[in-house]
Design a protein around this motif. Structure first.
Motif, short mmCIF file in Angstrom:
data_model
loop_
_atom_site.label_atom_id
_atom_site.label_comp_id
_atom_site.label_asym_id
_atom_site.label_seq_id
_atom_site.Cartn_x
_atom_site.Cartn_y
_atom_site.Cartn_z
N UNK A 1 34.12 7.24 -26.65
CA UNK A 1 33.55 6.17 -25.84
C UNK A 1 34.50 5.76 -24.72
N UNK A 2 35.79 5.70 -25.01
CA UNK A 2 36.77 5.34 -23.97
C UNK A 2 36.82 6.42 -22.89
N UNK A 3 36.72 7.67 -23.30
CA UNK A 3 36.68 8.76 -22.33
C UNK A 3 35.44 8.62 -21.45
N UNK A 4 34.29 8.37 -22.05
CA UNK A 4 33.06 8.20 -21.29
C UNK A 4 33.14 7.05 -20.32
N UNK A 5 33.70 5.93 -20.74
CA UNK A 5 33.86 4.77 -19.87
C UNK A 5 34.74 5.13 -18.68
N UNK A 6 35.82 5.84 -18.93
CA UNK A 6 36.71 6.27 -17.85
C UNK A 6 35.98 7.17 -16.87
N UNK A 7 35.21 8.12 -17.38
CA UNK A 7 34.49 9.05 -16.51
C UNK A 7 33.42 8.33 -15.69
N UNK A 8 32.72 7.37 -16.29
CA UNK A 8 31.70 6.61 -15.56
C UNK A 8 32.33 5.77 -14.45
N UNK A 9 33.48 5.20 -14.71
CA UNK A 9 34.16 4.37 -13.69
C UNK A 9 34.65 5.22 -12.52
N UNK A 10 34.98 6.48 -12.78
CA UNK A 10 35.42 7.37 -11.70
C UNK A 10 34.29 7.59 -10.69
N UNK A 11 33.06 7.55 -11.17
CA UNK A 11 31.92 7.81 -10.32
C UNK A 11 31.50 6.65 -9.46
N UNK A 12 32.09 5.47 -9.68
CA UNK A 12 31.68 4.30 -8.89
C UNK A 12 32.65 4.01 -7.77
N UNK B 1 18.01 8.47 -22.01
CA UNK B 1 17.51 8.65 -20.64
C UNK B 1 16.39 7.65 -20.34
N UNK B 2 15.50 7.41 -21.30
CA UNK B 2 14.42 6.43 -21.10
C UNK B 2 14.96 5.02 -20.91
N UNK B 3 16.12 4.75 -21.45
CA UNK B 3 16.76 3.43 -21.27
C UNK B 3 17.50 3.34 -19.95
N UNK B 4 17.45 4.41 -19.17
CA UNK B 4 18.11 4.40 -17.86
C UNK B 4 19.61 4.58 -17.93
N UNK B 5 20.09 5.09 -19.04
CA UNK B 5 21.53 5.30 -19.20
C UNK B 5 21.88 6.75 -18.90
N UNK B 6 23.05 6.99 -18.34
CA UNK B 6 23.45 8.37 -18.11
C UNK B 6 23.73 9.07 -19.43
#
Length: 76
Positions: free
Chosen positions: A65-76, A7-12
């Motif tokens: 990690x691939x699941x997380x990448x997919x979920x983050x892309x859905x939010x953009x 969180x301190x690094x500004x990452x979700x």
């Protein structure tokens, strides 16, 4: 803690349970070999990273990690 550092690094930061990321990849239960094979199928250029049976944890980390990448892309 890891959460604070991220969180301190500004990452979700989102916790995800195994059934969720496994469902995303079409996996069921706790079959580590299936996870390893799925990683090989999805990342054939890097299949050497998952060549040994004991590479199943590495394979699962990549699938998460691939699941997380997919979920983050859905939010953009």
């Amino acid at each position: 803690s890891l959460r604070t550092t991220v969180i301190c690094c500004g990452l979700p930061f989102t916790l995800v349970v195994a059934p969720r990321w496994k469902k995303h990849h079409g996996l069921h239960g706790s079959d580590k070999e299936a996870s390893r094979q799925k990683a090989i199928d999805l990342l054939p250029a890097h299949a050497g990273l998952f060549a040994r049976v004991k590479d199943n944890n590495r394979a699962e980390a990549c699938l998460i990690a691939m699941y997380g990448w997919h979920e983050l892309r859905k939010g953009t």
